[in-house]
Design an enzyme around this catalytic site. Structure first.
Site, PDB file in Angstrom:
ATOM      1  N   HIS A  68       0.826  -1.213   0.000  1.00  0.00           N
ATOM      2  CA  HIS A  68       0.000   0.000   0.000  1.00  0.00           C
ATOM      3  C   HIS A  68       0.857   1.259   0.000  1.00  0.00           C
ATOM      4  O   HIS A  68       1.578   1.530   0.960  1.00  0.00           O
ATOM      5  CB  HIS A  68      -0.934  -0.002   1.208  1.00  0.00           C
ATOM      6  CG  HIS A  68      -1.999   1.038   1.158  1.00  0.00           C
ATOM      7  ND1 HIS A  68      -2.976   1.067   0.186  1.00  0.00           N
ATOM      8  CD2 HIS A  68      -2.245   2.123   1.946  1.00  0.00           C
ATOM      9  CE1 HIS A  68      -3.782   2.099   0.387  1.00  0.00           C
ATOM     10  NE2 HIS A  68      -3.346   2.762   1.449  1.00  0.00           N
ATOM     11  N   GLN A  73       2.729  11.211  -1.208  1.00  0.00           N
ATOM     12  CA  GLN A  73       2.725  11.594   0.202  1.00  0.00           C
ATOM     13  C   GLN A  73       4.126  11.542   0.825  1.00  0.00           C
ATOM     14  O   GLN A  73       4.359  12.100   1.900  1.00  0.00           O
ATOM     15  CB  GLN A  73       1.738  10.728   0.997  1.00  0.00           C
ATOM     16  CG  GLN A  73       0.290  11.090   0.654  1.00  0.00           C
ATOM     17  CD  GLN A  73      -0.748  10.241   1.368  1.00  0.00           C
ATOM     18  OE1 GLN A  73      -0.453   9.548   2.339  1.00  0.00           O
ATOM     19  NE2 GLN A  73      -1.973  10.286   0.870  1.00  0.00           N
ATOM     20  N   TYR A 133      -4.561   7.850  -6.718  1.00  0.00           N
ATOM     21  CA  TYR A 133      -5.791   8.625  -6.945  1.00  0.00           C
ATOM     22  C   TYR A 133      -5.560  10.048  -7.435  1.00  0.00           C
ATOM     23  O   TYR A 133      -6.511  10.776  -7.704  1.00  0.00           O
ATOM     24  CB  TYR A 133      -6.686   8.627  -5.702  1.00  0.00           C
ATOM     25  CG  TYR A 133      -6.067   9.140  -4.423  1.00  0.00           C
ATOM     26  CD1 TYR A 133      -6.033  10.493  -4.130  1.00  0.00           C
ATOM     27  CD2 TYR A 133      -5.558   8.251  -3.478  1.00  0.00           C
ATOM     28  CE1 TYR A 133      -5.505  10.949  -2.943  1.00  0.00           C
ATOM     29  CE2 TYR A 133      -5.020   8.703  -2.284  1.00  0.00           C
ATOM     30  CZ  TYR A 133      -4.985  10.057  -2.023  1.00  0.00           C
ATOM     31  OH  TYR A 133      -4.455  10.515  -0.847  1.00  0.00           O
ATOM     32  N   HIS A 285      -6.232  -1.318   6.070  1.00  0.00           N
ATOM     33  CA  HIS A 285      -6.459  -0.908   7.467  1.00  0.00           C
ATOM     34  C   HIS A 285      -7.428  -1.877   8.179  1.00  0.00           C
ATOM     35  O   HIS A 285      -6.998  -2.624   9.034  1.00  0.00           O
ATOM     36  CB  HIS A 285      -6.925   0.546   7.606  1.00  0.00           C
ATOM     37  CG  HIS A 285      -6.032   1.522   6.907  1.00  0.00           C
ATOM     38  ND1 HIS A 285      -4.686   1.589   7.158  1.00  0.00           N
ATOM     39  CD2 HIS A 285      -6.269   2.448   5.920  1.00  0.00           C
ATOM     40  CE1 HIS A 285      -4.134   2.515   6.376  1.00  0.00           C
ATOM     41  NE2 HIS A 285      -5.073   3.047   5.621  1.00  0.00           N
ATOM     42  N   ASP A 336       2.181   3.042   3.001  1.00  0.00           N
ATOM     43  CA  ASP A 336       1.041   3.964   2.937  1.00  0.00           C
ATOM     44  C   ASP A 336       1.448   5.429   2.775  1.00  0.00           C
ATOM     45  O   ASP A 336       1.775   5.869   1.685  1.00  0.00           O
ATOM     46  CB  ASP A 336       0.171   3.719   4.177  1.00  0.00           C
ATOM     47  CG  ASP A 336      -1.169   4.436   4.128  1.00  0.00           C
ATOM     48  OD1 ASP A 336      -1.374   5.264   3.246  1.00  0.00           O
ATOM     49  OD2 ASP A 336      -2.035   4.173   4.986  1.00  0.00           O
TER      50      ASP A 336
HETATM   51  C1  NGQ Z   1      -5.547   8.497   1.467  1.00  0.00           C
HETATM   52  N1  NGQ Z   1      -4.865   7.732   3.640  1.00  0.00           N
HETATM   53  O1  NGQ Z   1      -6.324   8.271   0.550  1.00  0.00           O
HETATM   54  O2  NGQ Z   1      -4.415   8.953   1.244  1.00  0.00           O
HETATM   55  C2  NGQ Z   1      -5.975   8.180   2.866  1.00  0.00           C
HETATM   56  C3  NGQ Z   1      -6.551   9.390   3.535  1.00  0.00           C
HETATM   57  C4  NGQ Z   1      -9.012   9.286   3.122  1.00  0.00           C
HETATM   58  C5  NGQ Z   1      -5.034   6.881   4.642  1.00  0.00           C
HETATM   59  N2  NGQ Z   1      -6.212   6.415   4.849  1.00  0.00           N
HETATM   60  C6  NGQ Z   1      -7.714   9.983   2.840  1.00  0.00           C
HETATM   61  N3  NGQ Z   1      -4.056   6.544   5.420  1.00  0.00           N
HETATM   62  O3  NGQ Z   1      -9.031   8.139   3.559  1.00  0.00           O
HETATM   63  O4  NGQ Z   1     -10.036   9.904   2.855  1.00  0.00           O
HETATM   64 ZN    ZN Z   2      -4.007   4.586   1.965  1.00  0.00          ZN
END
Ligand code: NGQ
Ligand code: ZN
Length: 467
Positions: A68, A73, A133, A285, A336
């Site tokens: 992941h 980031q 994304y 998660h 992540d």
């Molecule tokens: C993300 N990250 O898409 O980068 C997500 C946060 C969300 C993590 N969940 C954003 N660690 O889940 O809306």
């Molecule tokens: Zn994520």
């Protein structure tokens, strides 16, 4: 070991290696010209090693899949560690992330991914699941090439040599029940039609490349509706019915509450009630689960994608690991948000979270007595990671990719240790990187701790940061 890259049929000798059945001594790996392991010979006498065979200078373990990643980031790691005027939480971190992502250009995204992937390789990750994304321009409009951003991360994987399972994200909404997405999410949005067009481009790009695979990632139950989720899953089956499907799920209590308010069901329950979740799936998660949800996840054969350092950093909570492992659940690790890029740290914190919560020791070993916990964690994460990434990786055996990590047996914390105890020492005792050399798909990418292209990639990263 010479600095020349392997490209043709050749062999590599390891003084010891972690094979699927356990540690073996004096192992000779025959490699194919495509970068697969052709055959594994154990107990090869020194006199029987053909001349010219490359000799690894330490114990060899399979490279770890990192299931992941959100590559961009990496460049904001450390920028959200100041207490704010209000209560800091996952949701305030997410606002910082949206601000960071707002103006990132394709070149910057590619340079960040390049540097990140070098760091992954040096840490012993040999494949990544890129949960991608960031699709569109800062105004939310698609680039002329719909796959512009995807091609940046795919290109970074190719340039660095890291194996990649690219998971374009379906993101359509700002909350459960099809709520309108916010401004900060505009670069992420696609409807199923445009998403399937992107998928078509990416499947064509990756066709025939043994280092790349394509799957999908519905972002979360917050970002899709039952209809768009179904359309993406069905659309994927048209390209490859075995391809991986990843989704963020049940990471935060607010997410569970919102899901209950929307559907009367908790997120994991909702998913299993409505979708046929099988071994292709990876639930990222899955932090907040009832016992029943934990059992459903374990018995479905889907992978739990655990990201311990990010989950700690974001204050998510603790995955019900003991319960899940007691039911033979499959799991792997991901870095992540890239607050840390170290399989050692992910595995260590997976176990330490449980020790702190339960006030006991050695909690996540496999069943049976006298099992090395560090070694057991490493092996389980290999298997789950390989399954989640849908590629022939994670095992040193014929037919799998030649993804080999040579450990530095001279590192003080590993000195004099062998086999599973060596892995225990690596997971729990070391604070320096134990990785010496890394081969991916038959190519030596890291030698004596240096990646073959690290100077140029660092330079590109530096100029990308001059925003
Ligand atoms: C993300 N990250 O898409 O980068 C997500 C946060 C969300 C993590 N969940 C954003 N660690 O889940 O809306
Ligand atoms: Zn994520």
């Amino acid at each position: 070991m010479t600095s020349a890259s392997l490209s043709n049929e050749t062999s590599v000798f390891a003084p010891s290696a972690l094979l699927p059945e356990g540690w073996a001594e004096d192992v000779l790996f025959d490699l194919s010209s495509e970068g697969d392991i052709d055959a594994v010979h154990r107990g090869v006498a020194s006199s029987a090693i053909p001349p010219g065979v490359q000799r690894c200078k330490g114990p060899v373990v399979p490279g770890m899949p990192n299931l992941h990643s959100h590559a961009f980031q990496r460049a904001m790691a450390g920028l959200a560690e100041r207490s704010g005027p209000s209560d800091d939480s996952f949701w305030t971190w997410r606002q910082v992330m949206y601000g960071f992502v707002g103006s990132l250009t394709p070149d910057q995204a590619g340079a960040i991914a390049g540097q990140l992937y070098v760091e992954m390789l040096k840490a012993g990750y040999t494949a990544v699941g890129e949960f991608h994304y960031l699709h569109h321009g800062p105004d939310g409009l698609p680039y002329d090439d719909l796959a512009e951003m995807s091609r940046q991360v795919m290109g970074a994987a190719k340039r660095t040599g890291l194996g990649i399972t690219h998971l374009p994200v379906l993101y359509g909404f700002g909350g459960f029940g099809g709520q309108t997405a916010g401004e900060g999410q505009r670069r992420f949005l696609n409807d199923p039609d445009r998403f399937l067009k992107l998928l078509e481009i990416l499947f064509a790009d990756a066709a025939g490349d043994p280092q790349a695979a394509i799957g999908i990632a519905p972002h979360s139950l917050r970002a899709v509706t039952p209809e768009t989720l179904q359309a993406a899953v069905e659309g994927l089956a048209g390209f490859n019915p075995q391809a991986p499907i990843h989704i963020h799920i049940s990471e935060q209590i607010k997410e569970v509450e919102d899901c209950l308010a929307w559907s009367g069901r908790r997120p994991v329950d909702w998913l299993y009630d409505n979708i046929d979740v099988d071994r292709r799936w990876c639930l990222i998660h899955a932090t907040h689960m009832t016992e029943e949800e934990t059992g459903r996840l374990a018995s479905s054969g889907a992978v739990a994608g655990i990201c311990p350092t990010t989950e700690a950093n974001l204050g998510d909570g603790l995955f019900p690991a003991r319960d899940f492992l007691a039911q033979n659940g499959t799991w792997g690790i991901g870095s992540d948000s890239h607050i840390s890029i170290s399989p050692v740290e992910e595995l260590r914190w997976f176990e330490y979270g449980q020790r702190l919560a339960h006030r006991r020791r050695n909690l996540l070993g496999s069943e049976g007595e006298d099992q090395s916990v560090g070694a057991g964690l490493y092996r389980s994460a290999l298997a789950g990671g390989a399954q989640a990434l849908g590629r022939k990786i994670g095992r040193l055996e014929g037919g799998c990719r030649a993804d080999l990590v040579v450990l530095d047996a001279e590192a003080p914390c590993l000195l004099g240790k062998n086999g599973d105890v060596l892995l225990d020492a690596m997971v729990f005792a070391g604070n320096v990187n134990p990785v010496r050399d890394v081969m991916v798909g038959g190519q030596w990418l890291v030698q004596e701790g240096r990646h073959r292209d690290e100077e140029a990639l660092l330079l590109a990263f530096r100029s990308a940061l001059e925003l």
